[in-house]
Design an enzyme around this catalytic site. Structure first.
Site, PDB file in Angstrom:
ATOM      1  N   TYR A  11       0.817  -1.217   0.000  1.00 14.31           N
ATOM      2  CA  TYR A  11       0.000   0.000   0.000  1.00 14.31           C
ATOM      3  C   TYR A  11       0.858   1.277   0.000  1.00 14.31           C
ATOM      4  O   TYR A  11       0.816   2.073  -0.949  1.00 14.31           O
ATOM      5  CB  TYR A  11      -0.942  -0.045   1.197  1.00 14.31           C
ATOM      6  CG  TYR A  11      -1.693   1.231   1.471  1.00 14.31           C
ATOM      7  CD1 TYR A  11      -2.321   1.931   0.448  1.00 14.31           C
ATOM      8  CD2 TYR A  11      -1.770   1.733   2.768  1.00 14.31           C
ATOM      9  CE1 TYR A  11      -3.022   3.101   0.712  1.00 14.31           C
ATOM     10  CE2 TYR A  11      -2.471   2.891   3.040  1.00 14.31           C
ATOM     11  CZ  TYR A  11      -3.085   3.576   2.005  1.00 14.31           C
ATOM     12  OH  TYR A  11      -3.771   4.737   2.282  1.00 14.31           O
ATOM     13  N   ALA A  74       9.075  -3.517   3.195  1.00 12.56           N
ATOM     14  CA  ALA A  74       8.595  -4.879   3.425  1.00 12.56           C
ATOM     15  C   ALA A  74       8.544  -5.164   4.926  1.00 12.56           C
ATOM     16  O   ALA A  74       9.575  -5.122   5.599  1.00 12.56           O
ATOM     17  CB  ALA A  74       9.532  -5.872   2.736  1.00 12.56           C
ATOM     18  N   ALA A  75       7.363  -5.430   5.451  1.00 11.78           N
ATOM     19  CA  ALA A  75       7.232  -5.673   6.895  1.00 11.78           C
ATOM     20  C   ALA A  75       5.829  -6.172   7.212  1.00 11.78           C
ATOM     21  O   ALA A  75       4.887  -5.947   6.449  1.00 11.78           O
ATOM     22  CB  ALA A  75       7.482  -4.374   7.677  1.00 11.78           C
ATOM     23  N   SER A  77       2.794  -5.371   9.607  1.00 13.36           N
ATOM     24  CA  SER A  77       2.524  -4.012  10.102  1.00 13.36           C
ATOM     25  C   SER A  77       1.257  -3.881  10.938  1.00 13.36           C
ATOM     26  O   SER A  77       0.711  -2.790  11.040  1.00 13.36           O
ATOM     27  CB  SER A  77       2.457  -3.048   8.918  1.00 13.36           C
ATOM     28  OG  SER A  77       1.386  -3.411   8.086  1.00 13.36           O
ATOM     29  N   THR A 117       7.453   3.912  12.233  1.00 10.11           N
ATOM     30  CA  THR A 117       6.066   4.011  12.706  1.00 10.11           C
ATOM     31  C   THR A 117       5.902   4.823  13.985  1.00 10.11           C
ATOM     32  O   THR A 117       6.800   4.833  14.850  1.00 10.11           O
ATOM     33  CB  THR A 117       5.506   2.596  12.953  1.00 10.11           C
ATOM     34  OG1 THR A 117       4.197   2.702  13.497  1.00 10.11           O
ATOM     35  CG2 THR A 117       6.371   1.830  13.947  1.00 10.11           C
ATOM     36  N   TYR A 141       5.223  -4.878  17.418  1.00 13.69           N
ATOM     37  CA  TYR A 141       5.384  -4.243  16.109  1.00 13.69           C
ATOM     38  C   TYR A 141       6.243  -2.988  16.241  1.00 13.69           C
ATOM     39  O   TYR A 141       7.245  -2.813  15.531  1.00 13.69           O
ATOM     40  CB  TYR A 141       4.013  -3.905  15.507  1.00 13.69           C
ATOM     41  CG  TYR A 141       4.114  -2.993  14.324  1.00 13.69           C
ATOM     42  CD1 TYR A 141       4.755  -3.424  13.170  1.00 13.69           C
ATOM     43  CD2 TYR A 141       3.605  -1.700  14.368  1.00 13.69           C
ATOM     44  CE1 TYR A 141       4.884  -2.567  12.078  1.00 13.69           C
ATOM     45  CE2 TYR A 141       3.724  -0.852  13.287  1.00 13.69           C
ATOM     46  CZ  TYR A 141       4.366  -1.284  12.146  1.00 13.69           C
ATOM     47  OH  TYR A 141       4.492  -0.445  11.080  1.00 13.69           O
ATOM     48  N   HIS A 189      -7.739  -2.189   8.457  1.00 15.05           N
ATOM     49  CA  HIS A 189      -7.589  -0.750   8.679  1.00 15.05           C
ATOM     50  C   HIS A 189      -8.926  -0.021   8.628  1.00 15.05           C
ATOM     51  O   HIS A 189      -9.813  -0.371   7.852  1.00 15.05           O
ATOM     52  CB  HIS A 189      -6.608  -0.166   7.663  1.00 15.05           C
ATOM     53  CG  HIS A 189      -5.207  -0.656   7.881  1.00 15.05           C
ATOM     54  ND1 HIS A 189      -4.727  -1.786   7.266  1.00 15.05           N
ATOM     55  CD2 HIS A 189      -4.224  -0.211   8.688  1.00 15.05           C
ATOM     56  CE1 HIS A 189      -3.488  -1.990   7.667  1.00 15.05           C
ATOM     57  NE2 HIS A 189      -3.159  -1.059   8.537  1.00 15.05           N
ATOM     58  N   ARG A 280      -9.283  -2.887  21.577  1.00 12.06           N
ATOM     59  CA  ARG A 280      -8.387  -3.841  20.911  1.00 12.06           C
ATOM     60  C   ARG A 280      -7.027  -3.777  21.610  1.00 12.06           C
ATOM     61  O   ARG A 280      -6.466  -2.686  21.753  1.00 12.06           O
ATOM     62  CB  ARG A 280      -8.250  -3.439  19.438  1.00 12.06           C
ATOM     63  CG  ARG A 280      -7.510  -4.408  18.572  1.00 12.06           C
ATOM     64  CD  ARG A 280      -7.574  -4.014  17.102  1.00 12.06           C
ATOM     65  NE  ARG A 280      -6.858  -2.776  16.797  1.00 12.06           N
ATOM     66  CZ  ARG A 280      -6.686  -2.289  15.571  1.00 12.06           C
ATOM     67  NH1 ARG A 280      -7.206  -2.929  14.537  1.00 12.06           N
ATOM     68  NH2 ARG A 280      -6.035  -1.172  15.367  1.00 12.06           N
TER      69      ARG A 280
HETATM   70  N1  UFG Z   1     -10.531   0.572  14.540  1.00 12.49           N
HETATM   71  C1  UFG Z   1     -11.834   0.258  14.869  1.00 12.49           C
HETATM   72  N2  UFG Z   1     -12.467  -0.715  14.160  1.00 12.49           N
HETATM   73  C2  UFG Z   1     -11.865  -1.393  13.139  1.00 12.49           C
HETATM   74  C3  UFG Z   1     -10.541  -1.078  12.808  1.00 12.49           C
HETATM   75  C4  UFG Z   1      -9.902  -0.076  13.535  1.00 12.49           C
HETATM   76  O1  UFG Z   1     -12.410   0.843  15.783  1.00 12.49           O
HETATM   77  O2  UFG Z   1     -12.502  -2.284  12.546  1.00 12.49           O
HETATM   78  C5  UFG Z   1      -9.842   1.637  15.282  1.00 12.49           C
HETATM   79  C6  UFG Z   1      -8.597   1.149  15.999  1.00 12.49           C
HETATM   80  O3  UFG Z   1      -8.925   0.668  17.272  1.00 12.49           O
HETATM   81  C7  UFG Z   1      -7.746   2.407  16.011  1.00 12.49           C
HETATM   82  C8  UFG Z   1      -8.150   3.160  14.741  1.00 12.49           C
HETATM   83  O4  UFG Z   1      -9.403   2.595  14.350  1.00 12.49           O
HETATM   84  O5  UFG Z   1      -8.077   3.190  17.105  1.00 12.49           O
HETATM   85  C9  UFG Z   1      -7.178   2.988  13.613  1.00 12.49           C
HETATM   86  O6  UFG Z   1      -6.921   1.586  13.451  1.00 12.49           O
HETATM   87  P1  UFG Z   1      -6.112   0.990  12.226  1.00 12.49           P
HETATM   88  O7  UFG Z   1      -6.135  -0.501  12.400  1.00 12.49           O
HETATM   89  O8  UFG Z   1      -6.623   1.558  10.946  1.00 12.49           O
HETATM   90  O9  UFG Z   1      -4.646   1.583  12.418  1.00 12.49           O
HETATM   91  P2  UFG Z   1      -3.682   1.522  13.716  1.00 12.49           P
HETATM   92  O10 UFG Z   1      -3.768   2.862  14.390  1.00 12.49           O
HETATM   93  O11 UFG Z   1      -3.910   0.319  14.557  1.00 12.49           O
HETATM   94  O12 UFG Z   1      -2.251   1.305  13.035  1.00 12.49           O
HETATM   95  C10 UFG Z   1      -1.813   2.015  11.888  1.00 12.49           C
HETATM   96  C11 UFG Z   1      -0.887   1.092  11.099  1.00 12.49           C
HETATM   97  C12 UFG Z   1       0.334   0.777  11.927  1.00 12.49           C
HETATM   98  C13 UFG Z   1       0.964   2.061  12.423  1.00 12.49           C
HETATM   99  C14 UFG Z   1      -0.034   2.945  13.143  1.00 12.49           C
HETATM  100  C15 UFG Z   1       0.607   4.261  13.505  1.00 12.49           C
HETATM  101  O13 UFG Z   1      -1.551  -0.127  10.760  1.00 12.49           O
HETATM  102  O14 UFG Z   1       1.253   0.047  11.130  1.00 12.49           O
HETATM  103  O15 UFG Z   1      -1.146   3.179  12.296  1.00 12.49           O
HETATM  104  O16 UFG Z   1      -0.300   5.135  14.115  1.00 12.49           O
HETATM  105  F1  UFG Z   1       1.959   1.764  13.283  1.00 12.49           F
END
Ligand code: UFG
Length: 329
Positions: A11, A74-75, A77, A117, A141, A189, A280
């Site tokens: 992505y 590449a990782a 994530s 990150t 991570y 995401h 989560r």
């Molecule tokens: N969330 C929900 N429901 C979902 C998915 C996500 O409520 O179905 C919430 C999560 O709890 C979080 C927010 O939406 O609060 C964003 O979640 P994402 O999974 O989209 O992204 P993350 O913040 O967990 O992580 C992303 C990248 C990581 C990076 C991080 C840095 O995936 O690799 O941002 O802020 F490290």
């Protein structure tokens, strides 16, 4: 420049590959295509389909002519997955990342850009998060990326490898020209999941926690457009001519999960059903970037400062690719 991009079919990586190709660089992508997609790449870009763990394949590529730099995307994530498989994340991300740095040093590569990150800051109490905020990863991570950052520090000190560590906050959106977008399998995401709910491709969105110490109780994140991230990589490549650098990369504005749901509703004109769930594991309450350092040292500035504009590019890409890559409408 002649550049090798690991994870370049993914992505974030693919958006940087387009930006490098647009300015005329020769780019070779090294990707195992487990998360990446050939269709995300410019047709002229050479793809080496191989594992990072395949030392012979990596040596063959790095030994094939002069490389001006390596960009490493590449990782694994996923913060949540890393809480379930901590040692897998450390061996795959940190172990293979450090071996890649070693290979770069052996092959005389002079520049290295790391896709790092915000997750290495854990759960900081003060916002925004700057480069001087205390580092304390809240997940394996984040820890795995920190280990690569430290290896780069020593690679520079001992071998003179110039590097930039770019700590992204939440990468979001899609190429405004529609050439690349977000398609993870499975998708975890927030923005692509909400868009799927708005388009009727999933019944609802689950909101992970409404009891955080935030204005509406849901997590706050700094969503930064992938095209802005791409421009930051170009700026970092120029900046490391004068020395290694580490930058936080975000738009500087925080949005809650409910803000993002409302944004997708506004932009798509459709309702998004959602349901509150428990937290989560591993999720910090708030992550908002302070990106003044990269702005002042390179002149980089994000073009996408309005969440609806970021969401609009993601929605447009998804509407053109209802089933993701390989299935354009
Ligand atoms: N969330 C929900 N429901 C979902 C998915 C996500 O409520 O179905 C919430 C999560 O709890 C979080 C927010 O939406 O609060 C964003 O979640 P994402 O999974 O989209 O992204 P993350 O913040 O967990 O992580 C992303 C990248 C990581 C990076 C991080 C840095 O995936 O690799 O941002 O802020 F490290």
């Amino acid at each position: 420049m002649r550049l090798l991009v690991t994870g370049g079919a993914g992505y974030v990586g693919s958006h940087i590959v387009w930006a490098l190709s647009d300015r005329g660089d020769e780019v070779v992508v090294y990707d195992n295509l487990r998360q990446g997609h050939r269709e995300a790449l410019p047709p002229t870009v050479r793809l080496v389909e191989a594992e990072l763990a395949d030392e012979a394949a990596l040596d063959a590529v790095l030994g094939d002519g002069h490389w001006d730099g390596v960009l490493h995307f590449a990782a694994l994530s996923l913060v949540g997955e890393s809480m379930q498989r901590p040692f897998h994340y450390m061996t795959e991300n940190a172990g293979l990342g450090i071996r890649l740095i070693d290979a770069c040093v052996r092959h005389g590569v002079g520049r290295f850009i790391l896709s790092s990150t915000a997750a290495l800051f854990g759960n900081p109490e003060t916002m925004p998060i700057t480069e001087t905020t205390r580092i304390d990863p809240g997940s394996p991570y984040g820890e795995s990326k920190l280990m690569i950052e430290r290896a780069l520090y020593w690679a520079d000190r001992i071998h003179g490898l110039r590097y930039a560590c770019l700590r992204y906050f939440n990468a979001a959106g899609a190429d405004p020209a529609g050439r690349s977008g977000e398609d993870h399998r499975p998708e975890t995401h927030l923005i692509p999941l909400i868009i799927e709910a708005a388009l009727g491709l999933r019944p609802e969105i689950l909101v992970f926690g409404d009891d955080y110490p935030t204005p509406d109780g849901t997590c706050v994140r700094d969503y930064v457009h992938v095209s802005d991230l791409a421009q930051a990589h170009l700026a970092a490549l120029a900046r490391i001519e004068t020395g290694s650098a580490t930058y936080n990369l975000g738009s500087g504005t925080g949005h809650s999960v409910l803000d993002v749901i409302r944004s997708v509703e506004r932009v798509s004109g459709r309702p998004v059903p959602f349901r509150m769930m428990p937290r989560r594991p591993g999720d910090p309450a708030v992550l908002v970037a302070g990106s003044d350092l990269i702005r002042s040292e390179t002149g980089w500035t994000p073009q996408y400062t309005v969440l609806d504009d970021i969401v609009a590019t993601a929605l447009a890409w998804r509407q053109a690719h209802p089933n993701g890559y390989g299935n354009a409408a």
